[in-house]
Design an enzyme around this catalytic site. Structure first.
Site, short mmCIF file in Angstrom:
data_model
loop_
_atom_site.label_atom_id
_atom_site.label_comp_id
_atom_site.label_asym_id
_atom_site.label_seq_id
_atom_site.Cartn_x
_atom_site.Cartn_y
_atom_site.Cartn_z
N LYS A 1 5.36 2.82 8.29
CA LYS A 1 4.22 3.64 8.70
C LYS A 1 2.97 2.78 8.94
O LYS A 1 2.27 2.96 9.93
CB LYS A 1 3.94 4.63 7.56
N LYS B 1 5.04 1.82 -3.16
CA LYS B 1 5.02 3.21 -3.65
C LYS B 1 5.30 3.18 -5.15
O LYS B 1 5.88 2.22 -5.65
CB LYS B 1 6.10 4.05 -2.96
N ASN C 1 -1.81 19.35 -0.73
CA ASN C 1 -2.88 18.69 0.02
C ASN C 1 -2.55 18.68 1.52
O ASN C 1 -3.34 19.10 2.35
CB ASN C 1 -3.06 17.26 -0.52
N LYS D 1 0.85 -1.20 0.00
CA LYS D 1 0.00 0.00 0.00
C LYS D 1 0.88 1.23 0.00
O LYS D 1 1.79 1.34 0.82
CB LYS D 1 -0.86 -0.01 1.28
P1 NAD Z 1 1.20 18.15 -3.17
O1 NAD Z 1 1.69 17.92 -4.54
O2 NAD Z 1 -0.27 18.34 -2.97
O3 NAD Z 1 1.95 19.43 -2.52
C1 NAD Z 1 3.34 19.56 -2.44
C2 NAD Z 1 3.62 21.00 -2.04
O4 NAD Z 1 5.00 21.17 -1.76
C3 NAD Z 1 3.27 22.05 -3.10
O5 NAD Z 1 2.61 23.12 -2.47
C4 NAD Z 1 4.63 22.48 -3.62
O6 NAD Z 1 4.62 23.80 -4.12
C5 NAD Z 1 5.41 22.38 -2.33
N1 NAD Z 1 6.86 22.42 -2.50
C6 NAD Z 1 7.66 21.71 -3.31
N2 NAD Z 1 8.95 22.09 -3.13
C7 NAD Z 1 8.93 23.05 -2.16
C8 NAD Z 1 9.92 23.84 -1.53
N3 NAD Z 1 11.20 23.73 -1.83
N4 NAD Z 1 9.53 24.73 -0.58
C9 NAD Z 1 8.26 24.86 -0.24
N5 NAD Z 1 7.27 24.13 -0.81
C10 NAD Z 1 7.62 23.26 -1.75
O7 NAD Z 1 1.72 16.94 -2.28
P2 NAD Z 1 1.16 16.41 -0.88
O8 NAD Z 1 0.22 15.31 -1.16
O9 NAD Z 1 0.73 17.58 -0.07
O10 NAD Z 1 2.47 15.76 -0.27
C11 NAD Z 1 3.44 16.52 0.46
C12 NAD Z 1 4.31 15.56 1.24
O11 NAD Z 1 3.49 14.80 2.14
C13 NAD Z 1 5.08 14.53 0.42
O12 NAD Z 1 6.30 14.26 1.06
C14 NAD Z 1 4.18 13.31 0.48
O13 NAD Z 1 4.87 12.12 0.21
C15 NAD Z 1 3.70 13.40 1.91
N6 NAD Z 1 2.48 12.66 2.21
C16 NAD Z 1 1.34 12.89 1.50
C17 NAD Z 1 0.18 12.18 1.85
C18 NAD Z 1 -1.13 12.45 1.17
O14 NAD Z 1 -2.15 11.89 1.64
N7 NAD Z 1 -1.21 13.26 0.13
C19 NAD Z 1 0.22 11.24 2.89
C20 NAD Z 1 1.40 11.05 3.59
C21 NAD Z 1 2.53 11.78 3.24
#
Ligand code: NAD
Length: 434
Positions: A92, A104, A232, A68
């Protein structure tokens, strides 16, 4: 020098074994993913040309259940990154105690350069290429960076078509659509998705933070927060922390940020501004009017994407990508708490510096596990053809997150180790038991 995320993952595993010894066999299984898959994803572009993208899926470990983990669309996606992200999913899912293993995937692409039709064709081609290795009881993708509910529904749709058209001995007409929905999570509500999935990672992070602050007898009121990344995860964690009474003073995306030392009054308005203008910088909002000209009126200041990490705040929340906290930055961090909402935001060297400096790091495999917790709820609903209310999902999420945070905190106290080492110890114990 850019840190290799897989090297980070292996070094975390090695450290964890000093706290929680495991058998040589389990160590070998965790040091080597079960399966790595690389596929070509040819896409006909709108102008008739054809581009070929590289797609990946890593199935790290399935001792505890089906693989997953999310699908990421980003130019930096490569096998080393996907392996690390899959490993973190194994850990996790054990920490938050859902019956899943770790996986992944992703595509090396800048999706912002693609039209919606191109994005859809690319996703459907990826689903066809991954068809032999994914499935509701085999490997279940979800959204990650630059992927969302719509992309998940294209994937689900293509998987369903392939499933129904493949010759097979099983009576496909007896397999209900709800079961096929279980091939991915993070789908739109009404198309097999769960209530509460979109906001789950951010909401889950806020429960974890609250549980840990209660343990150390601290309250949100008066605590300031800076958040790196406003996708997100960053967006929702900002909203929930604001609602819980924290003062969110700074937000950033890849192009810049917003900084108001007295607190950003309305995260929702900033979010609308970012959606409309495509960037956060300049989103100083008074009511629904957002403009750089409001900066002075709000006593705001300009801030670069890099500087947000070094702000004078109580809590720093990396919610963007891996390796944002390097050793150089770690020595300049002023926050006393780091809530890791991104996956792998802290390099091992930076982690050592933060530990030495007494900064409490709430590790990614705990802090951001709310997303996969609700993914599990979604999958469970699909498997049992049920639909839970949002209140039900939030309640179950809160229970899961508080239980996981409590167990990790107590383990850290008991063993005299950091929260990261404790989270890994809890994961390794559960994996060993399985
Ligand atoms: P997303 O694509 O919705 O958002 C990523 C954000 O990071 C964007 O706003 C982008 O502009 C910003 N960003 C990129 N480089 C940057 C920088 N140098 N400085 C500041 N901002 C920067 O992605 P997401 O789903 O929000 O995921 C973000 C993190 O959370 C990732 O590491 C992802 O693996 C992790 N994550 C996401 C989920 C989920 O449910 N979406 C769950 C667990 C972990």
């Amino acid at each position: 020098m850019q840190t290799n995320p897989w090297a980070t993952a292996l070094s975390q595993l090695k450290r964890a074994q000093e706290v929680q010894p495991i058998s040589a066999e389990l160590a070998a299984r965790l040091e080597h993913p079960d399966r790595t898959v690389q596929v070509s994803v040819p896409v006909t572009m709108d102008d008739g040309s054809v581009r070929v993208f590289e797609g990946y899926r890593v199935q790290h470990n399935n001792i505890r259940g089906p693989y997953k983990g999310g699908l990421r669309y980003h130019p930096h996606v490569d096998m080393e990154e996907v392996k690390a992200l899959a490993f973190w999913m194994t850990m996790k899912n054990a920490v938050v105690d859902v019956p899943f293993g770790g996986g992944k995937g992703g595509i090396a692409v800048n999706p912002k350069e693609l039209s919606e039709a191109e994005l859809e064709r690319m996703t459907r081609e990826l689903a066809r290429k991954l068809y032999p290795v994914v499935g509701p009881e085999r490997d279940v993708p979800a959204p990650d960076v630059n992927t969302n509910a719509k992309i998940m529904s294209w994937f689900r749709d293509e998987y369903g078509k392939k499933f129904r058209e493949q010759p097979s001995k099983i009576r496909k007409d007896e397999v209900p659509d709800s079961w096929l929905d279980g091939v991915v999570t993070g789908k739109p509500v009404g198309r097999g998705g769960s209530e509460g999935r979109t906001e789950a990672t951010g909401l889950g992070g806020s429960f974890v933070l609250d549980e840990i602050l209660q343990k150390v007898a601290k309250k949100p009121q008066g605590m300031t927060v800076a958040i790196q990344g406003f996708g997100n995860v960053g967006n929702y964690v900002a909203r929930y922390l604001h609602t819980a009474g924290f003062t969110v003073v700074a937000l950033s995306d890849s192009k810049g940020g917003v900084y108001i030392p007295s607190g950003i009054p309305d995260i929702g308005a900033v979010s609308v501004c970012k959606e409309q203008s495509g960037k956060l910088a300049g989103c100083y909002c008074i009511g629904s009017v957002c403009d750089i000209d409001n900066m002075e009126k709000l006593d705001g200041q300009k801030i670069s994407a890099d500087d947000i990490l070094k702000l004078e705040v109580d809590i720093l929340v990396p919610a963007a990508l891996e390796n944002s906290i390097t050793s150089d930055i770690a020595s300049e961090i002023k926050a006393s708490i780091v809530l890791e909402m991104a996956n792998g935001p802290t390099t091992p060297e930076a982690d050592a510096i933060l530990r030495e400096r007494g900064v409490m790091v709430i590790p990614d495999i705990l802090a951001n596990s709310g997303g996969v917790a609700v993914s599990y709820f979604e999958w469970y609903q699909n498997m049992h053809d049920e639909h839970w209310t949002k209140e039900d999902v939030y309640k179950k999420l809160e229970e899961k997150m508080r239980a996981a945070a409590g167990t990790v905190f107590d383990t850290a106290r008991e063993k005299g180790v950091s929260l990261r080492d404790a989270a890994y110890a809890v994961a390794l114990q559960r994996l060993a038991r399985s």
